[in-house]
Write an enzyme that holds these catalytic residues in place. Structure first.
Site, PDB file in Angstrom:
ATOM      1  CD  GLU A  21     -48.133  16.341  18.316  1.00 22.44           C
ATOM      2  OE1 GLU A  21     -47.041  16.925  18.272  1.00 22.44           O
ATOM      3  OE2 GLU A  21     -48.968  16.359  17.393  1.00 22.44           O
ATOM      4  CE1 TYR A  53     -37.911  41.588  32.341  1.00 22.49           C
ATOM      5  CE2 TYR A  53     -37.196  43.579  31.231  1.00 22.49           C
ATOM      6  CZ  TYR A  53     -37.077  42.685  32.270  1.00 22.49           C
ATOM      7  OH  TYR A  53     -36.142  42.874  33.238  1.00 22.49           O
ATOM      8  CG  LEU A  71     -45.619  24.827  16.625  1.00 23.71           C
ATOM      9  CD1 LEU A  71     -44.123  24.587  16.461  1.00 23.71           C
ATOM     10  CD2 LEU A  71     -45.990  24.989  18.077  1.00 23.71           C
ATOM     11  CD  GLU A  72     -47.254  26.579  10.934  1.00 24.50           C
ATOM     12  OE1 GLU A  72     -46.547  26.050  10.067  1.00 24.50           O
ATOM     13  OE2 GLU A  72     -47.807  25.922  11.850  1.00 24.50           O
ATOM     14  CE  LYS A  98     -45.425  20.220  18.630  1.00 27.16           C
ATOM     15  NZ  LYS A  98     -46.416  19.376  17.908  1.00 27.16           N
TER      16      LYS A  98
END
Length: 119
Positions: A21, A53, A71-72, A98
């Site tokens: 990955e 933004y 991801l955390e 993901k």
């Protein structure tokens, strides 16, 4: 108060626990919701009186480019940077997805959702 959202930000990044990955990479979708006082911007029509933004997107893009296993971890870094660089944001919520995760079967996405409330 108002909510400024940036939804559907798409990145090709190298996050994941598997070595492959972090070499091959995959697509990620990021949704971000930010609470801020929009009163002055509503009255003055002045960009300097609200959250830009475009600047927030740049911050998210930089953090998504940094490899992480979880991801955390990515979500936490993004929320921390938002809190430090945009003090006018009183709360932020992020969702990182993901796409096509390697879980041994057909799965469209896995997601992590976090917010700054209670930090």
């Amino acid at each position: 108060m108002g909510t400024i959202s940036i939804e559907g930000m798409e990145f090709f990044s190298y996050h994941g626990c598997f070595k492959e990955e972090q070499i091959i990479g995959t697509r990620f979708i990021v949704d971000l919701f930010m609470e801020t006082d929009t009163t002055e911007a509503e009255i003055t029509d002045n960009l300097l009186k609200t959250v830009n933004y475009q600047s927030v997107y740049g911050l998210v893009a930089k953090e998504m480019a940094v490899k992480s296993r979880l991801l955390e971890h990515v979500a936490h870094r993004i929320l921390d940077r938002i809190a430090s660089e945009f003090p006018q944001i009183t709360e932020a919520r992020i969702k990182i997805s993901k796409m096509n995760p390697p879980v041994g079967g057909k799965v469209e996405r896995v997601s992590v959702e976090m917010n700054t409330l209670g930090r």
